[in-house]
Design a protein around this motif. Structure first.
Motif, PDB file in Angstrom:
ATOM      1  N   LEU A  51      28.564  11.721 -58.839  1.00 55.73           N
ATOM      2  CA  LEU A  51      27.216  12.296 -58.819  1.00 55.73           C
ATOM      3  C   LEU A  51      26.656  12.271 -57.391  1.00 55.73           C
ATOM      4  O   LEU A  51      26.060  13.245 -56.920  1.00 55.73           O
ATOM      5  N   GLN A  52      26.876  11.159 -56.699  1.00 57.12           N
ATOM      6  CA  GLN A  52      26.382  11.045 -55.316  1.00 57.12           C
ATOM      7  C   GLN A  52      27.029  12.097 -54.414  1.00 57.12           C
ATOM      8  O   GLN A  52      26.395  12.642 -53.521  1.00 57.12           O
ATOM      9  N   HIS A  53      28.294  12.397 -54.715  1.00 59.81           N
ATOM     10  CA  HIS A  53      28.983  13.423 -53.928  1.00 59.81           C
ATOM     11  C   HIS A  53      28.286  14.785 -54.076  1.00 59.81           C
ATOM     12  O   HIS A  53      28.137  15.538 -53.119  1.00 59.81           O
ATOM     13  N   ALA A  82      22.716   4.599 -68.703  1.00 63.32           N
ATOM     14  CA  ALA A  82      21.565   4.224 -67.864  1.00 63.32           C
ATOM     15  C   ALA A  82      21.915   4.344 -66.383  1.00 63.32           C
ATOM     16  O   ALA A  82      21.113   4.842 -65.580  1.00 63.32           O
ATOM     17  N   ALA A  83      23.132   3.910 -66.015  1.00 63.12           N
ATOM     18  CA  ALA A  83      23.524   3.953 -64.595  1.00 63.12           C
ATOM     19  C   ALA A  83      23.543   5.399 -64.092  1.00 63.12           C
ATOM     20  O   ALA A  83      23.081   5.690 -62.977  1.00 63.12           O
ATOM     21  N   VAL A  84      24.057   6.316 -64.930  1.00 66.08           N
ATOM     22  CA  VAL A  84      24.132   7.722 -64.512  1.00 66.08           C
ATOM     23  C   VAL A  84      22.719   8.312 -64.401  1.00 66.08           C
ATOM     24  O   VAL A  84      22.388   8.994 -63.428  1.00 66.08           O
ATOM     25  N   ILE A  85      21.877   8.013 -65.394  1.00 65.90           N
ATOM     26  CA  ILE A  85      20.512   8.568 -65.375  1.00 65.90           C
ATOM     27  C   ILE A  85      19.725   8.027 -64.178  1.00 65.90           C
ATOM     28  O   ILE A  85      19.056   8.778 -63.461  1.00 65.90           O
ATOM     29  N   TYR A 268      24.178  24.261 -62.452  1.00 67.93           N
ATOM     30  CA  TYR A 268      24.374  22.902 -62.967  1.00 67.93           C
ATOM     31  C   TYR A 268      25.508  22.223 -62.219  1.00 67.93           C
ATOM     32  O   TYR A 268      26.472  22.849 -61.802  1.00 67.93           O
ATOM     33  N   ILE A 269      25.331  20.922 -62.071  1.00 68.59           N
ATOM     34  CA  ILE A 269      26.367  20.068 -61.483  1.00 68.59           C
ATOM     35  C   ILE A 269      27.197  19.541 -62.654  1.00 68.59           C
ATOM     36  O   ILE A 269      26.643  19.185 -63.695  1.00 68.59           O
ATOM     37  N   GLY A 270      28.527  19.510 -62.508  1.00 72.74           N
ATOM     38  CA  GLY A 270      29.374  18.974 -63.581  1.00 72.74           C
ATOM     39  C   GLY A 270      30.163  17.790 -63.073  1.00 72.74           C
ATOM     40  O   GLY A 270      30.909  17.914 -62.084  1.00 72.74           O
ATOM     41  N   ILE A 271      29.989  16.631 -63.706  1.00 70.30           N
ATOM     42  CA  ILE A 271      30.766  15.452 -63.292  1.00 70.30           C
ATOM     43  C   ILE A 271      31.550  14.894 -64.483  1.00 70.30           C
ATOM     44  O   ILE A 271      31.190  15.104 -65.631  1.00 70.30           O
ATOM     45  N   GLY A 272      32.632  14.171 -64.160  1.00 68.72           N
ATOM     46  CA  GLY A 272      33.510  13.609 -65.191  1.00 68.72           C
ATOM     47  C   GLY A 272      34.734  14.497 -65.347  1.00 68.72           C
ATOM     48  O   GLY A 272      34.745  15.642 -64.878  1.00 68.72           O
ATOM     49  N   PRO A 273      35.797  13.980 -66.019  1.00 66.79           N
ATOM     50  CA  PRO A 273      37.056  14.718 -66.116  1.00 66.79           C
ATOM     51  C   PRO A 273      36.893  16.104 -66.740  1.00 66.79           C
ATOM     52  O   PRO A 273      36.360  16.243 -67.827  1.00 66.79           O
ATOM     53  N   GLY A 274      37.390  17.121 -66.034  1.00 65.22           N
ATOM     54  CA  GLY A 274      37.394  18.485 -66.569  1.00 65.22           C
ATOM     55  C   GLY A 274      36.039  19.171 -66.532  1.00 65.22           C
ATOM     56  O   GLY A 274      35.930  20.312 -66.990  1.00 65.22           O
ATOM     57  N   ALA A 275      35.004  18.516 -66.002  1.00 66.68           N
ATOM     58  CA  ALA A 275      33.665  19.131 -66.016  1.00 66.68           C
ATOM     59  C   ALA A 275      33.623  20.338 -65.082  1.00 66.68           C
ATOM     60  O   ALA A 275      34.236  20.332 -64.015  1.00 66.68           O
ATOM     61  N   HIS A 276      32.910  21.355 -65.525  1.00 69.03           N
ATOM     62  CA  HIS A 276      32.681  22.542 -64.694  1.00 69.03           C
ATOM     63  C   HIS A 276      31.271  22.474 -64.120  1.00 69.03           C
ATOM     64  O   HIS A 276      30.366  21.934 -64.756  1.00 69.03           O
ATOM     65  N   SER A 303      39.770   6.235 -55.088  1.00 74.93           N
ATOM     66  CA  SER A 303      40.614   5.930 -53.935  1.00 74.93           C
ATOM     67  C   SER A 303      40.781   7.089 -52.979  1.00 74.93           C
ATOM     68  O   SER A 303      41.212   6.891 -51.849  1.00 74.93           O
ATOM     69  N   VAL A 304      40.521   8.287 -53.429  1.00 75.31           N
ATOM     70  CA  VAL A 304      40.854   9.411 -52.554  1.00 75.31           C
ATOM     71  C   VAL A 304      39.619   9.973 -51.867  1.00 75.31           C
ATOM     72  O   VAL A 304      39.497   9.923 -50.654  1.00 75.31           O
ATOM     73  N   ALA A 305      38.672  10.492 -52.653  1.00 79.63           N
ATOM     74  CA  ALA A 305      37.634  11.283 -51.995  1.00 79.63           C
ATOM     75  C   ALA A 305      36.209  11.009 -52.447  1.00 79.63           C
ATOM     76  O   ALA A 305      35.284  11.636 -51.953  1.00 79.63           O
ATOM     77  N   GLY A 306      36.030  10.143 -53.429  1.00 78.75           N
ATOM     78  CA  GLY A 306      34.675   9.960 -53.962  1.00 78.75           C
ATOM     79  C   GLY A 306      34.295  11.055 -54.931  1.00 78.75           C
ATOM     80  O   GLY A 306      33.185  11.113 -55.451  1.00 78.75           O
ATOM     81  N   HIS A 307      35.252  11.960 -55.181  1.00 79.50           N
ATOM     82  CA  HIS A 307      35.065  12.999 -56.203  1.00 79.50           C
ATOM     83  C   HIS A 307      36.447  13.477 -56.607  1.00 79.50           C
ATOM     84  O   HIS A 307      37.433  13.163 -55.936  1.00 79.50           O
ATOM     85  N   ALA A 308      36.525  14.237 -57.712  1.00 79.20           N
ATOM     86  CA  ALA A 308      37.838  14.704 -58.166  1.00 79.20           C
ATOM     87  C   ALA A 308      37.809  16.213 -58.402  1.00 79.20           C
ATOM     88  O   ALA A 308      38.315  16.715 -59.398  1.00 79.20           O
ATOM     89  N   THR A 309      37.203  16.919 -57.430  1.00 80.55           N
ATOM     90  CA  THR A 309      37.131  18.382 -57.569  1.00 80.55           C
ATOM     91  C   THR A 309      38.520  18.983 -57.342  1.00 80.55           C
ATOM     92  O   THR A 309      39.137  18.726 -56.316  1.00 80.55           O
ATOM     93  N   VAL A 310      38.999  19.766 -58.313  1.00 81.41           N
ATOM     94  CA  VAL A 310      40.301  20.433 -58.114  1.00 81.41           C
ATOM     95  C   VAL A 310      40.121  21.871 -57.681  1.00 81.41           C
ATOM     96  O   VAL A 310      40.953  22.394 -56.943  1.00 81.41           O
ATOM     97  N   THR A 311      39.076  22.548 -58.181  1.00 80.09           N
ATOM     98  CA  THR A 311      38.845  23.900 -57.673  1.00 80.09           C
ATOM     99  C   THR A 311      37.388  24.043 -57.287  1.00 80.09           C
ATOM    100  O   THR A 311      36.490  23.474 -57.905  1.00 80.09           O
ATOM    101  N   ARG A 312      37.196  24.829 -56.221  1.00 83.16           N
ATOM    102  CA  ARG A 312      35.860  25.105 -55.708  1.00 83.16           C
ATOM    103  C   ARG A 312      35.923  26.544 -55.230  1.00 83.16           C
ATOM    104  O   ARG A 312      36.403  26.836 -54.142  1.00 83.16           O
ATOM    105  N   ASP A 313      35.501  27.465 -56.108  1.00 83.17           N
ATOM    106  CA  ASP A 313      35.667  28.890 -55.808  1.00 83.17           C
ATOM    107  C   ASP A 313      34.323  29.554 -55.574  1.00 83.17           C
ATOM    108  O   ASP A 313      33.362  29.287 -56.304  1.00 83.17           O
TER     109      ASP A 313
END
Ligand SMILES: C[S@@+](CC[C@H](N)C(=O)[O-])C[C@H]1O[C@@H](n2cnc3c(N)ncnc32)[C@H](O)[C@@H]1O
Length: 388
Positions: A51-53, A82-85, A268-276, A303-313
């Motif tokens: 989310l911070q990313h 609660a932590a996410v909100i 909308y921002i999408g976070i978590g596995p597979g989120a768009h 460990s890698v980037a602070g996010h797990a974005t696979v596509t950004r089009d």
């Protein structure tokens, strides 16, 4: 060019775990069984990190809605929610009337959990009841009975004012008369909001295999259309306006703000596995997708980037129209033609509009494009034709 300040901003959080996958479901879901061994603290930290990313991309806008979907988000610990909100409020900020929805399954519904979600800031609960017939619940592979679903609804009502529930219909072997009785029973529960989904047989699901083997016979298009029209009429007669194809609210203020944001093609921002996600930046609409596999997602975030974005089009005008048209047509009130014009940087195909209007499938009065009752069951085909 799309003006950034035209856009409301939502947050979608995907919780990818279920106790058991339903045989009709093709969502990004992973089974955890009854002994859910998820490391909740680790997941809370990773969701907040992702989310911070994304937070800088809000570009000063405040959130109008948050949606915890899945999977089964009611398997989350209230502390994780609660932590996410809290992070969303601190990093992005909230509009005063923000809607925060969480999807709950009757198998993971108890009073403490519900009050925990409420205290975390959730103000709308969407309960996956699916059917008020035990036989149908069994056939749908659900892990709960009608009695348990109703008990979950009672508990939910003790904690939340704004509650919706989902039912699935046009099920194999479902009799039309019995569905009308089942729906009347559902309406007698006086939900604020009800989502009614026709069962669809999705590729690569267990229901798909069973259909191929001839072990279940899905309803054909004509039967499904009959179910759909009669369902909409029964709801309208009970005072539930169908503000969208599958969604009905008792009063306008119970309409789902988050889903409205999707249908109106807002950001909308999408976070978590597979989120768009869909975000407007420098006049461009960016489509993001996160890694689907939970373990890979966690590893990338940690460990890698602070996010797990696979596509950004970056979406072209054509892409934006292809996405926005079928969404906007779903809204009963329609969308201004100008909305599509701005997204595509060009007016809609006037010839195609005239043909569909002549056929009685849509209307364009006062600059608003709306489908008619005849057009509603074939929205995707209409959208394709408008772009041909
Ligand atoms: C993402 S699901 C999550 C709900 C929650 N995990 C539960 O099981 O109660 C949201 C809703 O989509 C609907 N749905 C899922 N798969 C479907 C399918 N193949 N056909 C029709 N509706 C479906 C169900 O009504 C479900 O409640």
């Amino acid at each position: 060019m799309i003006a950034a300040d035209d856009f409301r901003l939502g947050l979608y959080v995907h919780w990818p775990f279920c106790q058991k996958r339903c045989p009709y479901c093709d969502f990004n879901v992973h089974e955890v069984g009854l002994e859910d061994a998820t490391d909740h603290h680790r997941w809370a930290t990773a969701l907040v990190r992702e989310l911070q990313h994304f937070a800088p991309l809000a570009q000063g806008r405040r959130l109008t809605s948050i949606f915890f979907g899945g999977g089964t988000p009611s398997l989350m610990q209230p502390e994780t929610v609660a932590a996410v909100i809290e992070a969303a409020q601190a990093e992005i900020g909230f509009q005063n009337d923000i809607e925060i929805t969480l999807e709950a399954n009757p198998t993971s519904s108890d009073a403490d959990r519900f009050t925990g979600f409420r205290d975390a800031g959730v103000n709308r609960l969407s309960l996956g009841i699916q059917s008020l017939r035990d036989k149908a619940l069994l056939a749908l592979g659900r892990q709960h009975s009608v009695e348990e679903a109703l008990a979950a609804l009672t508990l939910a009502r003790a904690a939340f004012d704004n509650i919706s529930f989902d039912l699935m219909y046009a099920r194999p072997r479902q009799h039309f008369d019995d569905w009308q009785v089942e729906l009347a029973e559902a309406l007698a529960l006086h939900p604020n909001h009800i989502s009614l989904y026709q069962l669809t047989i999705e590729p690569n699901t267990i229901f798909d295999q069973l259909t191929r083997k001839g072990m279940i016979q899905p309803k054909d298009e004509d039967e499904t259309a009959d179910f759909y029209l009669a369902t909409r009429q029964q709801l309208a007669a009970a005072g539930y306006a169908g503000y969208e194809v599958s969604n009905h609210a008792r009063e306008p203020h119970f309409e789902s703000q988050h889903n409205r944001l999707y249908w109106a093609y807002q950001d909308y921002i999408g976070i978590g596995p597979g989120a768009h996600g869909r975000l407007t930046s420098n006049g461009q609409k960016i489509a993001t997708r996160q890694h689907r596999a939970p373990s890979v997602w966690l590893d990338h975030v940690e460990s890698v980037a602070g996010h797990a974005t696979v596509t950004r089009d970056v979406l072209s005008g054509e892409d934006r129209l292809a996405e926005a048209l079928p969404f906007g047509l779903r809204l009963t009130e329609g969308m201004p033609l100008d909305h599509y014009h701005r997204l595509a940087n060009a007016p809609l195909n006037a010839k195609a509009l005239a043909v569909l209007e002549d056929e009685g499938l849509l209307t364009t009065s006062d600059g608003v494009l709306k489908v008619t009752d005849q057009g509603r069951p074939v929205i995707d085909a209409l959208a394709r034709y408008l772009q041909s």
